[in-house]
Design a protein around this motif. Sequence first.
Motif, PDB file in Angstrom:
ATOM      1  N   LEU A  13       0.734  -1.041  -0.100  1.00  0.00           N
ATOM      2  CA  LEU A  13      -0.005  -0.008   0.091  1.00  0.00           C
ATOM      3  C   LEU A  13       1.008   1.243  -0.147  1.00  0.00           C
ATOM      4  CD1 LEU A  13      -2.907   1.154   0.298  1.00  0.00           C
ATOM      5  CD2 LEU A  13      -2.798   0.631   2.896  1.00  0.00           C
ATOM      6  N   LEU A  14       0.689   1.959  -1.116  1.00  0.00           N
ATOM      7  CA  LEU A  14       1.244   3.309  -0.949  1.00  0.00           C
ATOM      8  C   LEU A  14       0.516   4.475  -0.555  1.00  0.00           C
ATOM      9  CD1 LEU A  14       2.763   2.838  -4.790  1.00  0.00           C
ATOM     10  CD2 LEU A  14       3.891   2.151  -2.424  1.00  0.00           C
ATOM     11  N   LEU A  15       1.081   5.255   0.436  1.00  0.00           N
ATOM     12  CA  LEU A  15       0.410   6.368   1.101  1.00  0.00           C
ATOM     13  C   LEU A  15       0.975   7.499   1.068  1.00  0.00           C
ATOM     14  CD1 LEU A  15      -1.047   4.523   4.352  1.00  0.00           C
ATOM     15  CD2 LEU A  15      -2.108   4.513   2.059  1.00  0.00           C
ATOM     16  N   SER A  16       0.422   8.634   0.739  1.00  0.00           N
ATOM     17  CA  SER A  16       1.268   9.771   1.273  1.00  0.00           C
ATOM     18  C   SER A  16       0.238  11.008   1.936  1.00  0.00           C
ATOM     19  CB  SER A  16       1.779  10.322   0.241  1.00  0.00           C
ATOM     20  OG  SER A  16       2.825  11.525   0.476  1.00  0.00           O
ATOM     21  N   ASP A  17       0.751  11.914   2.561  1.00  0.00           N
ATOM     22  CA  ASP A  17      -0.002  12.934   3.165  1.00  0.00           C
ATOM     23  C   ASP A  17      -1.225  12.717   3.635  1.00  0.00           C
ATOM     24  OD1 ASP A  17       1.737  15.655   1.835  1.00  0.00           O
ATOM     25  OD2 ASP A  17       1.686  13.955   0.271  1.00  0.00           O
ATOM     26  N   ILE A  18      -1.083  11.892   4.675  1.00  0.00           N
ATOM     27  CA  ILE A  18      -2.262  11.384   5.597  1.00  0.00           C
ATOM     28  C   ILE A  18      -2.772  12.468   6.361  1.00  0.00           C
ATOM     29  CG2 ILE A  18      -2.986   9.936   7.624  1.00  0.00           C
ATOM     30  CD1 ILE A  18      -0.591   7.939   6.312  1.00  0.00           C
ATOM     31  N   HIS A  19      -1.963  13.341   7.083  1.00  0.00           N
ATOM     32  CA  HIS A  19      -2.246  14.703   7.472  1.00  0.00           C
ATOM     33  C   HIS A  19      -3.192  14.443   8.495  1.00  0.00           C
ATOM     34  CE1 HIS A  19       0.360  17.493   5.479  1.00  0.00           C
ATOM     35  NE2 HIS A  19      -0.031  17.194   4.117  1.00  0.00           N
ATOM     36  N   ARG A  64       0.824  -1.377  11.725  1.00  0.00           N
ATOM     37  CA  ARG A  64       0.940  -2.214  10.516  1.00  0.00           C
ATOM     38  C   ARG A  64       2.548  -2.282  10.120  1.00  0.00           C
ATOM     39  NH1 ARG A  64      -3.495  -2.932   6.850  1.00  0.00           N
ATOM     40  NH2 ARG A  64      -5.424  -2.937   7.991  1.00  0.00           N
ATOM     41  N   HIS A  65       3.281  -1.720  10.946  1.00  0.00           N
ATOM     42  CA  HIS A  65       4.713  -1.662  10.814  1.00  0.00           C
ATOM     43  C   HIS A  65       5.027  -0.998   9.626  1.00  0.00           C
ATOM     44  CE1 HIS A  65       5.044  -4.528  14.057  1.00  0.00           C
ATOM     45  NE2 HIS A  65       4.103  -5.235  13.357  1.00  0.00           N
ATOM     46  N   ALA A  66       4.391   0.458   9.262  1.00  0.00           N
ATOM     47  CA  ALA A  66       4.673   0.888   7.990  1.00  0.00           C
ATOM     48  C   ALA A  66       6.086   1.422   8.005  1.00  0.00           C
ATOM     49  CB  ALA A  66       3.523   2.028   7.935  1.00  0.00           C
ATOM     50  N   VAL A  67       6.512   1.589   6.709  1.00  0.00           N
ATOM     51  CA  VAL A  67       7.834   2.162   6.678  1.00  0.00           C
ATOM     52  C   VAL A  67       7.598   3.371   6.007  1.00  0.00           C
ATOM     53  CG1 VAL A  67       9.935   2.193   5.070  1.00  0.00           C
ATOM     54  CG2 VAL A  67       9.216  -0.077   6.243  1.00  0.00           C
ATOM     55  N   SER A  68       8.140   4.448   6.751  1.00  0.00           N
ATOM     56  CA  SER A  68       7.775   5.780   6.274  1.00  0.00           C
ATOM     57  C   SER A  68       9.132   6.757   6.122  1.00  0.00           C
ATOM     58  CB  SER A  68       7.092   6.212   7.423  1.00  0.00           C
ATOM     59  OG  SER A  68       6.278   7.572   7.237  1.00  0.00           O
ATOM     60  N   ILE A  69       9.029   7.811   5.397  1.00  0.00           N
ATOM     61  CA  ILE A  69       9.855   8.841   5.124  1.00  0.00           C
ATOM     62  C   ILE A  69       9.210  10.130   5.824  1.00  0.00           C
ATOM     63  CG2 ILE A  69      11.481   7.958   3.236  1.00  0.00           C
ATOM     64  CD1 ILE A  69       9.647   9.841   1.497  1.00  0.00           C
ATOM     65  N   GLN A  70      10.111  11.081   5.915  1.00  0.00           N
ATOM     66  CA  GLN A  70       9.880  12.435   6.407  1.00  0.00           C
ATOM     67  C   GLN A  70       9.207  13.217   5.514  1.00  0.00           C
ATOM     68  OE1 GLN A  70      12.827  14.959   8.075  1.00  0.00           O
ATOM     69  NE2 GLN A  70      11.887  14.566  10.174  1.00  0.00           N
ATOM     70  N   GLY A  71       8.050  13.895   5.972  1.00  0.00           N
ATOM     71  CA  GLY A  71       7.492  15.196   5.134  1.00  0.00           C
ATOM     72  C   GLY A  71       7.929  16.463   5.972  1.00  0.00           C
ATOM     73  N   ASN A  72       7.653  17.496   5.216  1.00  0.00           N
ATOM     74  CA  ASN A  72       7.987  18.703   5.620  1.00  0.00           C
ATOM     75  C   ASN A  72       6.910  18.952   6.966  1.00  0.00           C
ATOM     76  OD1 ASN A  72       6.028  19.010   3.432  1.00  0.00           O
ATOM     77  ND2 ASN A  72       5.954  21.311   3.654  1.00  0.00           N
TER      78      ASN A  72
END
Length: 250
Positions: A13-19, A64-72
Motif C-alpha cells: 500500500l502506497l500512502l502519502s500526505d495522511i495529514h 502495521r509496521h509501516a515504513v515511512s519517510i519524513q515530510g515537511n
Amino acid sequence: MLRALYNPFMRTLLLSDIHSNIEALKAVFADAEREEPVERVLSLGDIVGYGPAPMACLEALWDRHAVSIQGNHDAAVAGTISMADFNVYAAEAACWTTQRISSDAAEYLRGLPDKLVDDSFLLVHGSPTGPLSNYITSYGQAAEAWEQTNSSDILVGHSHYQFAAEAGRGVEKPGPYGLTVPLGHARLVVNPGSVGQPRDNDSRAAYAIYNDETRVITMHRAWYDISATQRAMAEGGLPEALISRLALGR
Ligand code: ZN
C-alpha cells in the motif's frame, strides 16, 4: 520449512500526505483490503499536520509496521525545520499538533529518513534534491528528478495530486476508474495522491497499490466520512480554511 509457505509476492500500500486524517486513513485500509490483504505499507511523508488526529494516524501506521519517510510537516512538528515557509494555517495546525503528540511520537517523526531506497524505488516526499521542499508536478520536473537519482522509479508525495509521469510519454492522471501503471518499461515518478487532504478536485482519499507479482501500480480513491473529520477539526479549534477545503478536494 516455513519458507516454502511464504508467498514471495506482496501487495504494498502506497500512502502519502495522511495529514492526521484518521477517517480517511481507515477508509483507505478498508478499501485496499476489500478483496485481498495488504502485506506492506509505505508512507511517503506528512503523516501529521492540518488534521485532527495525529496520534491515531501514527498508531495506525505503527500497528502495521509501516515504513515511512519524513515530510515537511513531520519535520516542522518534530522541530527539525522552521515553519517560516508555512502559510499561516499550516503553521497554526503544526503548532497545534506539537502540543498533542507524545514525546515518543515527536522522537519518531524526528528520526524518519528524508529518503529511502526500496527495490527499484527511491522514496522521497518532495524531490531527490529537495526532499522536504521541492514539488514534482510536471513532466519537466519529473525529468529533472530522474537525472538526480540512480533509482529507476521515484515515489513522491507533497503536491497532494495523484499522477504518474513516465519517461518518454508524459504525465498521466487517473480517470474515473483509476489508473494502472506498469513498471519496467520506462522510468516513473508516481504520486499516490493525498490520503487526508486531496487537492486534485476530488475529495475522496487517494492511495495506490504496488503489486510486485504483476509489477503494476494501481491508483485508487476511497470515500470517507469527511464531515466526521471536519467536526473533529472544529472541536479541536483548527482553522476554518483547513476544515472547508476537505469537502472541495483542493
Ligand atoms: Zn502534505
